[in-house]
Write a protein that holds these residues in place. Sequence first.
Motif, PDB file in Angstrom:
ATOM      1  N   LEU A  93       0.828  -1.211   0.000  1.00  0.00           N
ATOM      2  CA  LEU A  93       0.000   0.000   0.000  1.00  0.00           C
ATOM      3  C   LEU A  93       0.861   1.258   0.000  1.00  0.00           C
ATOM      4  O   LEU A  93       0.572   2.218  -0.735  1.00  0.00           O
ATOM      5  CB  LEU A  93      -0.938  -0.007   1.208  1.00  0.00           C
ATOM      6  CG  LEU A  93      -2.015  -1.096   1.229  1.00  0.00           C
ATOM      7  CD1 LEU A  93      -2.776  -1.052   2.549  1.00  0.00           C
ATOM      8  CD2 LEU A  93      -2.976  -0.940   0.054  1.00  0.00           C
ATOM      9  N   ASP A  94       1.922   1.262   0.804  1.00  0.00           N
ATOM     10  CA  ASP A  94       2.825   2.417   0.835  1.00  0.00           C
ATOM     11  C   ASP A  94       3.519   2.606  -0.512  1.00  0.00           C
ATOM     12  O   ASP A  94       3.679   3.736  -0.993  1.00  0.00           O
ATOM     13  CB  ASP A  94       3.891   2.230   1.925  1.00  0.00           C
ATOM     14  CG  ASP A  94       3.341   2.392   3.330  1.00  0.00           C
ATOM     15  OD1 ASP A  94       2.235   2.948   3.480  1.00  0.00           O
ATOM     16  OD2 ASP A  94       4.020   1.946   4.274  1.00  0.00           O
ATOM     17  N   VAL A 106      -9.418  -1.334  -2.884  1.00  0.00           N
ATOM     18  CA  VAL A 106      -8.615  -2.496  -2.546  1.00  0.00           C
ATOM     19  C   VAL A 106      -9.559  -3.632  -2.172  1.00  0.00           C
ATOM     20  O   VAL A 106     -10.458  -3.446  -1.343  1.00  0.00           O
ATOM     21  CB  VAL A 106      -7.666  -2.205  -1.357  1.00  0.00           C
ATOM     22  CG1 VAL A 106      -6.878  -3.458  -0.983  1.00  0.00           C
ATOM     23  CG2 VAL A 106      -6.736  -1.047  -1.690  1.00  0.00           C
ATOM     24  N   VAL A 107      -9.369  -4.795  -2.783  1.00  0.00           N
ATOM     25  CA  VAL A 107     -10.133  -5.986  -2.425  1.00  0.00           C
ATOM     26  C   VAL A 107      -9.194  -6.927  -1.673  1.00  0.00           C
ATOM     27  O   VAL A 107      -8.138  -7.306  -2.183  1.00  0.00           O
ATOM     28  CB  VAL A 107     -10.709  -6.695  -3.664  1.00  0.00           C
ATOM     29  CG1 VAL A 107     -11.470  -7.958  -3.252  1.00  0.00           C
ATOM     30  CG2 VAL A 107     -11.640  -5.751  -4.425  1.00  0.00           C
ATOM     31  N   LEU A 108      -9.575  -7.263  -0.462  1.00  0.00           N
ATOM     32  CA  LEU A 108      -8.763  -8.094   0.426  1.00  0.00           C
ATOM     33  C   LEU A 108      -9.512  -9.394   0.719  1.00  0.00           C
ATOM     34  O   LEU A 108     -10.749  -9.421   0.744  1.00  0.00           O
ATOM     35  CB  LEU A 108      -8.503  -7.343   1.734  1.00  0.00           C
ATOM     36  CG  LEU A 108      -7.720  -8.051   2.847  1.00  0.00           C
ATOM     37  CD1 LEU A 108      -6.273  -8.285   2.421  1.00  0.00           C
ATOM     38  CD2 LEU A 108      -7.772  -7.224   4.130  1.00  0.00           C
ATOM     39  N   ARG A 148      -9.050   0.136   6.985  1.00  0.00           N
ATOM     40  CA  ARG A 148      -9.993   1.070   7.588  1.00  0.00           C
ATOM     41  C   ARG A 148      -9.317   2.394   7.930  1.00  0.00           C
ATOM     42  O   ARG A 148      -9.864   3.479   7.671  1.00  0.00           O
ATOM     43  CB  ARG A 148     -10.613   0.456   8.851  1.00  0.00           C
ATOM     44  CG  ARG A 148     -11.553  -0.722   8.570  1.00  0.00           C
ATOM     45  CD  ARG A 148     -12.097  -1.312   9.865  1.00  0.00           C
ATOM     46  NE  ARG A 148     -12.994  -2.428   9.640  1.00  0.00           N
ATOM     47  CZ  ARG A 148     -14.307  -2.327   9.379  1.00  0.00           C
ATOM     48  NH1 ARG A 148     -14.854  -1.118   9.337  1.00  0.00           N
ATOM     49  NH2 ARG A 148     -15.041  -3.400   9.190  1.00  0.00           N
ATOM     50  N   THR A 149      -8.121   2.307   8.496  1.00  0.00           N
ATOM     51  CA  THR A 149      -7.400   3.519   8.883  1.00  0.00           C
ATOM     52  C   THR A 149      -7.079   4.377   7.664  1.00  0.00           C
ATOM     53  O   THR A 149      -7.248   5.610   7.674  1.00  0.00           O
ATOM     54  CB  THR A 149      -6.102   3.148   9.618  1.00  0.00           C
ATOM     55  OG1 THR A 149      -6.430   2.436  10.818  1.00  0.00           O
ATOM     56  CG2 THR A 149      -5.298   4.387   9.968  1.00  0.00           C
ATOM     57  N   ARG A 150      -6.621   3.762   6.607  1.00  0.00           N
ATOM     58  CA  ARG A 150      -6.265   4.519   5.402  1.00  0.00           C
ATOM     59  C   ARG A 150      -7.495   5.127   4.730  1.00  0.00           C
ATOM     60  O   ARG A 150      -7.445   6.261   4.245  1.00  0.00           O
ATOM     61  CB  ARG A 150      -5.497   3.618   4.436  1.00  0.00           C
ATOM     62  CG  ARG A 150      -4.101   3.265   4.929  1.00  0.00           C
ATOM     63  CD  ARG A 150      -3.403   2.252   4.036  1.00  0.00           C
ATOM     64  NE  ARG A 150      -2.140   1.829   4.606  1.00  0.00           N
ATOM     65  CZ  ARG A 150      -0.932   2.172   4.131  1.00  0.00           C
ATOM     66  NH1 ARG A 150      -0.845   2.943   3.064  1.00  0.00           N
ATOM     67  NH2 ARG A 150       0.170   1.745   4.720  1.00  0.00           N
ATOM     68  N   GLY A 154      -8.680   9.318   3.966  1.00  0.00           N
ATOM     69  CA  GLY A 154      -8.821   9.783   2.596  1.00  0.00           C
ATOM     70  C   GLY A 154      -8.253   8.850   1.546  1.00  0.00           C
ATOM     71  O   GLY A 154      -8.208   9.198   0.362  1.00  0.00           O
ATOM     72  N   GLY A 155      -7.819   7.668   1.951  1.00  0.00           N
ATOM     73  CA  GLY A 155      -7.276   6.695   1.013  1.00  0.00           C
ATOM     74  C   GLY A 155      -8.370   5.977   0.242  1.00  0.00           C
ATOM     75  O   GLY A 155      -9.552   6.334   0.324  1.00  0.00           O
TER      76      GLY A 155
END
Length: 348
Positions: A93-94, A106-108, A148-150, A154-155
């Motif tokens: 992700l980074d 993103v599909v996890l 969730r955090t990202r 605004g991610g």
Amino acid sequence: MAKVALVAGANGIIGKALMQEIGRTAGWSARALSRRPHGSGDAIACDLANADGTRSALTGATDTTHLFYAAYKPGGGLAEEDRVNGTMFRNLLDGLKAVGAPIERVVLYQGAEIYGVHLGPVPAPFYEDDNPRHLGPNFYQTQEAELRTRAEAGGPSWSILRPDVIIGDAAGNAMNIATVIGAFAALCKASDAAFRFPGTQKIYDGVFAQMTDAHVLARASLWAATAETASNEAFNYVHEPFRWRRIWEKVASAFGLEPGPPMPLTLSQHMPLLAPVWDRLAAAQGLIEPRYEKAVSWAFGDFVFKSEFDLISDMGKIRRAGFGETVDTAEALIAAIRRQQEGKVIPA
């Protein structure tokens, strides 16, 4: 606008099906990412545990609009798996953010271990909003928290799919139930032995289990990547629950085997004794992976065949959200075994 998928874990059981399904879906293109070379055009080979190496490799993926994350590194116990798989996910992700990839979603993927089934009996059916959450460490929890955090910062949006015991085609995958059952059947046939379920009578007749076909999961993934109703939501995705007797007898019939009564075995201890039989079959049939210990994970079979409580994931949420495709589990399993036989993954 064309959608560009980056499939992390493209050599695996989910990733292989994703690459195939995306490849025949209009408006999509797919790029593979894996630790081992994939062989497709524009594929990226890198070790996601290496942050700098990942970022450098992703300079060829700046057009990525959707990430499908099916990468997994097993081993070392729960804490080590949590650390390693959490790090791999963050590094990817980074890296995508660093190269400016316009990620929309993103599909996890998570297994039923998100509900704690690896720790002991869990009341069934499993619901996506089940609480309280079980005690970690659990890398599924870590990865979900990262998404969730990202997103809150605004991610990209996200969607999580929760299959169980996946039926697929990827050779050498540690968690491919078609490989385990197909190889067990071949060794029984070659040994002139009955095809006997390697768990208890209770599990054979009295416990509900479930599976997910990798190709239908891939189509569910494309839905999850684009549907508004799937944004920032988690969904179970399995087929109808079954008792093992039904599946076992159908597989036996399909391959001309005598099922016989259950005979509890610890596959990871007993099946290595049949290495000479495998070696003979591998040489005669030209298997693509002749090394017995690399071709089949009997420990995964032990995990699947020794569960003494019902494994049932509720499917209401994903159906209400708009995805309702399913398959007959026995037919999907038999078809996958046949494909693996034809592909020289397991003996016929």
